[in-house]
Design a protein around this motif. Structure first.
Motif, PDB file in Angstrom:
ATOM      1  N   SER A 129       0.814  -1.219   0.000  1.00  0.00           N
ATOM      2  CA  SER A 129       0.000   0.000   0.000  1.00  0.00           C
ATOM      3  C   SER A 129       0.848   1.270   0.000  1.00  0.00           C
ATOM      4  N   LEU A 130       2.053   1.218   0.539  1.00  0.00           N
ATOM      5  CA  LEU A 130       2.910   2.404   0.527  1.00  0.00           C
ATOM      6  C   LEU A 130       3.337   2.759  -0.893  1.00  0.00           C
ATOM      7  N   ASP A 131       3.554   1.751  -1.723  1.00  0.00           N
ATOM      8  CA  ASP A 131       3.883   2.004  -3.130  1.00  0.00           C
ATOM      9  C   ASP A 131       2.693   2.622  -3.862  1.00  0.00           C
ATOM     10  N   THR A 174      -9.693   2.212  -1.113  1.00  0.00           N
ATOM     11  CA  THR A 174     -10.809   1.736  -0.291  1.00  0.00           C
ATOM     12  C   THR A 174     -11.959   2.716  -0.390  1.00  0.00           C
ATOM     13  N   PHE A 175     -13.121   2.219  -0.843  1.00  0.00           N
ATOM     14  CA  PHE A 175     -14.317   3.030  -1.038  1.00  0.00           C
ATOM     15  C   PHE A 175     -15.382   2.628  -0.017  1.00  0.00           C
ATOM     16  N   GLY A 176     -15.992   3.636   0.646  1.00  0.00           N
ATOM     17  CA  GLY A 176     -17.184   3.403   1.448  1.00  0.00           C
ATOM     18  C   GLY A 176     -16.936   2.732   2.780  1.00  0.00           C
ATOM     19  N   ALA A 177     -17.999   2.785   3.622  1.00  0.00           N
ATOM     20  CA  ALA A 177     -17.903   2.357   5.012  1.00  0.00           C
ATOM     21  C   ALA A 177     -18.149   0.880   5.209  1.00  0.00           C
ATOM     22  N   GLY A 178     -18.503   0.142   4.167  1.00  0.00           N
ATOM     23  CA  GLY A 178     -18.813  -1.272   4.327  1.00  0.00           C
ATOM     24  C   GLY A 178     -17.671  -2.159   4.800  1.00  0.00           C
ATOM     25  N   PRO A 179     -16.462  -2.103   4.222  1.00  0.00           N
ATOM     26  CA  PRO A 179     -16.105  -1.264   3.076  1.00  0.00           C
ATOM     27  C   PRO A 179     -16.769  -1.758   1.799  1.00  0.00           C
ATOM     28  N   ASP A 180     -17.243  -0.819   1.004  1.00  0.00           N
ATOM     29  CA  ASP A 180     -17.922  -1.169  -0.241  1.00  0.00           C
ATOM     30  C   ASP A 180     -16.963  -1.815  -1.238  1.00  0.00           C
ATOM     31  N   LEU A 181     -15.718  -1.362  -1.251  1.00  0.00           N
ATOM     32  CA  LEU A 181     -14.674  -1.990  -2.052  1.00  0.00           C
ATOM     33  C   LEU A 181     -13.342  -1.655  -1.396  1.00  0.00           C
ATOM     34  N   LEU A 182     -12.627  -2.680  -0.976  1.00  0.00           N
ATOM     35  CA  LEU A 182     -11.372  -2.492  -0.249  1.00  0.00           C
ATOM     36  C   LEU A 182     -10.279  -3.356  -0.833  1.00  0.00           C
ATOM     37  N   VAL A 183      -9.055  -2.810  -0.865  1.00  0.00           N
ATOM     38  CA  VAL A 183      -7.859  -3.573  -1.183  1.00  0.00           C
ATOM     39  C   VAL A 183      -6.941  -3.482   0.037  1.00  0.00           C
ATOM     40  N   ASN A 184      -6.391  -4.613   0.451  1.00  0.00           N
ATOM     41  CA  ASN A 184      -5.619  -4.652   1.691  1.00  0.00           C
ATOM     42  C   ASN A 184      -4.234  -4.042   1.529  1.00  0.00           C
ATOM     43  N   ARG A 218      -1.319  -5.419   1.396  1.00  0.00           N
ATOM     44  CA  ARG A 218      -0.412  -6.138   0.494  1.00  0.00           C
ATOM     45  C   ARG A 218      -0.855  -6.055  -0.965  1.00  0.00           C
ATOM     46  N   LEU A 219      -1.962  -5.405  -1.205  1.00  0.00           N
ATOM     47  CA  LEU A 219      -2.504  -5.217  -2.555  1.00  0.00           C
ATOM     48  C   LEU A 219      -2.778  -6.542  -3.264  1.00  0.00           C
ATOM     49  N   ASP A 220      -3.070  -7.586  -2.473  1.00  0.00           N
ATOM     50  CA  ASP A 220      -3.313  -8.888  -3.082  1.00  0.00           C
ATOM     51  C   ASP A 220      -4.699  -9.446  -2.776  1.00  0.00           C
ATOM     52  N   THR A 221      -5.502  -8.731  -1.973  1.00  0.00           N
ATOM     53  CA  THR A 221      -6.803  -9.239  -1.547  1.00  0.00           C
ATOM     54  C   THR A 221      -7.832  -8.116  -1.575  1.00  0.00           C
ATOM     55  N   ALA A 222      -9.016  -8.439  -2.082  1.00  0.00           N
ATOM     56  CA  ALA A 222     -10.117  -7.471  -2.144  1.00  0.00           C
ATOM     57  C   ALA A 222     -11.320  -8.004  -1.380  1.00  0.00           C
ATOM     58  N   PHE A 270     -11.458 -12.013  -2.258  1.00  0.00           N
ATOM     59  CA  PHE A 270     -11.088 -12.277  -3.644  1.00  0.00           C
ATOM     60  C   PHE A 270      -9.621 -11.940  -3.845  1.00  0.00           C
ATOM     61  N   ARG A 271      -8.973 -12.702  -4.695  1.00  0.00           N
ATOM     62  CA  ARG A 271      -7.576 -12.456  -5.024  1.00  0.00           C
ATOM     63  C   ARG A 271      -7.496 -11.302  -6.018  1.00  0.00           C
ATOM     64  N   VAL A 272      -6.602 -10.368  -5.784  1.00  0.00           N
ATOM     65  CA  VAL A 272      -6.355  -9.267  -6.718  1.00  0.00           C
ATOM     66  C   VAL A 272      -5.251  -9.698  -7.673  1.00  0.00           C
ATOM     67  N   ASP A 273      -5.608  -9.916  -8.921  1.00  0.00           N
ATOM     68  CA  ASP A 273      -4.644 -10.374  -9.923  1.00  0.00           C
ATOM     69  C   ASP A 273      -3.989  -9.225 -10.681  1.00  0.00           C
ATOM     70  N   ALA A 274      -4.620  -8.064 -10.696  1.00  0.00           N
ATOM     71  CA  ALA A 274      -4.051  -6.886 -11.354  1.00  0.00           C
ATOM     72  C   ALA A 274      -4.690  -5.651 -10.753  1.00  0.00           C
ATOM     73  N   LEU A 275      -3.915  -4.597 -10.626  1.00  0.00           N
ATOM     74  CA  LEU A 275      -4.395  -3.334 -10.052  1.00  0.00           C
ATOM     75  C   LEU A 275      -3.739  -2.188 -10.793  1.00  0.00           C
ATOM     76  N   GLU A 276      -4.568  -1.269 -11.308  1.00  0.00           N
ATOM     77  CA  GLU A 276      -4.065  -0.101 -12.031  1.00  0.00           C
ATOM     78  C   GLU A 276      -4.829   1.139 -11.588  1.00  0.00           C
ATOM     79  N   MET A 277      -4.145   2.278 -11.630  1.00  0.00           N
ATOM     80  CA  MET A 277      -4.749   3.564 -11.288  1.00  0.00           C
ATOM     81  C   MET A 277      -4.519   4.536 -12.435  1.00  0.00           C
ATOM     82  N   TYR A 278      -5.565   5.304 -12.768  1.00  0.00           N
ATOM     83  CA  TYR A 278      -5.496   6.259 -13.873  1.00  0.00           C
ATOM     84  C   TYR A 278      -5.977   7.626 -13.420  1.00  0.00           C
ATOM     85  N   SER A 279      -5.225   8.655 -13.778  1.00  0.00           N
ATOM     86  CA  SER A 279      -5.699  10.019 -13.566  1.00  0.00           C
ATOM     87  C   SER A 279      -6.791  10.327 -14.571  1.00  0.00           C
ATOM     88  N   VAL A 280      -7.689  11.242 -14.205  1.00  0.00           N
ATOM     89  CA  VAL A 280      -8.848  11.564 -15.029  1.00  0.00           C
ATOM     90  C   VAL A 280      -8.872  13.056 -15.318  1.00  0.00           C
TER      91      VAL A 280
END
Length: 238
Positions: free
Chosen positions: A59-61, A150-160, A162-166, A195-205
């Motif tokens: 997550s620091l990266d 991480t989105f929302g208080a559920g959390p509605d969508l979270l990545v841990n 280690r960036l390997d689990t959602a 769920f296993r996170v197999d790929a993660l990308e971020m894009y500016s908009v």
């Protein structure tokens, strides 16, 4: 009473099968590009890659690459133990941060974030403040160093961390019709499956100016430049 899992308690307890190495092909293609434009509804978009997860990242990266970079789309490929795979993600209108904690949006006009499932097309937008529980949609994103996006208080969508689990447990984001609170946006299951996170990308908009607007802007700048030049000539003549 419906249960709510506090996002801040999850970073060190999520464990799913080890993530596979991310493939060389980006998640974003032209078809998904067009769908994101339609879901956002702001016109033509310029999406630039800010971050692609590499082996060993945490997550620091993620935060080093995206914090303070403005609005973003998160894209992630996730899968379960049975080999089923989904492409999911979210739109964050605010910059990510590692020190802000919750980004709270009190009013409906501030609640412009959304999360989505592209594989089984659905969009969940922040619940408006006229809900029976006005605060339900207030928590937009969670911003701490030991969480991925991480989105929302559920959390509605979270990545841990280690960036390997959602995980997805829908609370703050909802559908316009039908009630899905407490379900995963990934497979609509309940109970908080990992769920296993197999790929993660971020894009500016950023929004691409329409040709007419761009022409008007150029004309305006030309007028300002001409006026400034005339002013300098008068000063020299005087």
């Amino acid at each position: 009473m419906k249960s709510i899992i506090a996002a801040g308690t999850l970073a060190f307890v999520l464990a799913a099968p080890a993530a596979q190495a991310q493939g060389s092909a980006p998640l974003l293609d032209l078809t998904l590009y067009g769908q994101l434009e339609r879901w956002l509804g702001a016109g033509r978009l310029d999406l630039q890659n800010l971050y692609t997860r590499r082996p060993g990242d945490d997550s620091l990266d993620f935060h080093a690459a995206v914090d303070g970079r403005g609005t973003t789309f998160t894209l992630m490929q996730v899968s379960n133990a049975g080999g089923d795979s989904w492409l999911v993600g979210g739109y964050n209108p605010q910059s990510w941060s590692s020190v802000d904690g919750w980004h709270v949006t009190e009013r409906s006009w501030q609640r412009t974030a959304f999360i989505f499932n592209y594989t089984d097309p659905r969009v969940w937008r922040q619940v408006a403040s006229d809900d029976v529980l006005p605060s339900r949609g207030a928590r937009q994103t969670y911003n701490v160093p030991d969480h991925g996006p991480t989105f929302g208080a559920g959390p509605d969508l979270l990545v841990n961390d280690r960036l390997d689990t959602a995980l997805s447990w829908q609370v703050s984001y909802g559908l316009l019709e039908g009630e899905t609170e407490g379900r995963s946006i990934i497979d609509l299951s309940s109970g908080g499956r990992l769920f296993r996170v197999d790929a993660l990308e971020m894009y500016s908009v950023s929004v691409v100016p329409e040709p007419a607007n761009a022409a008007m802007l150029a004309a305006g700048l030309g007028v300002l430049g001409w006026a400034g030049m005339r002013r300098r000539r008068r000063l020299r003549a005087g």
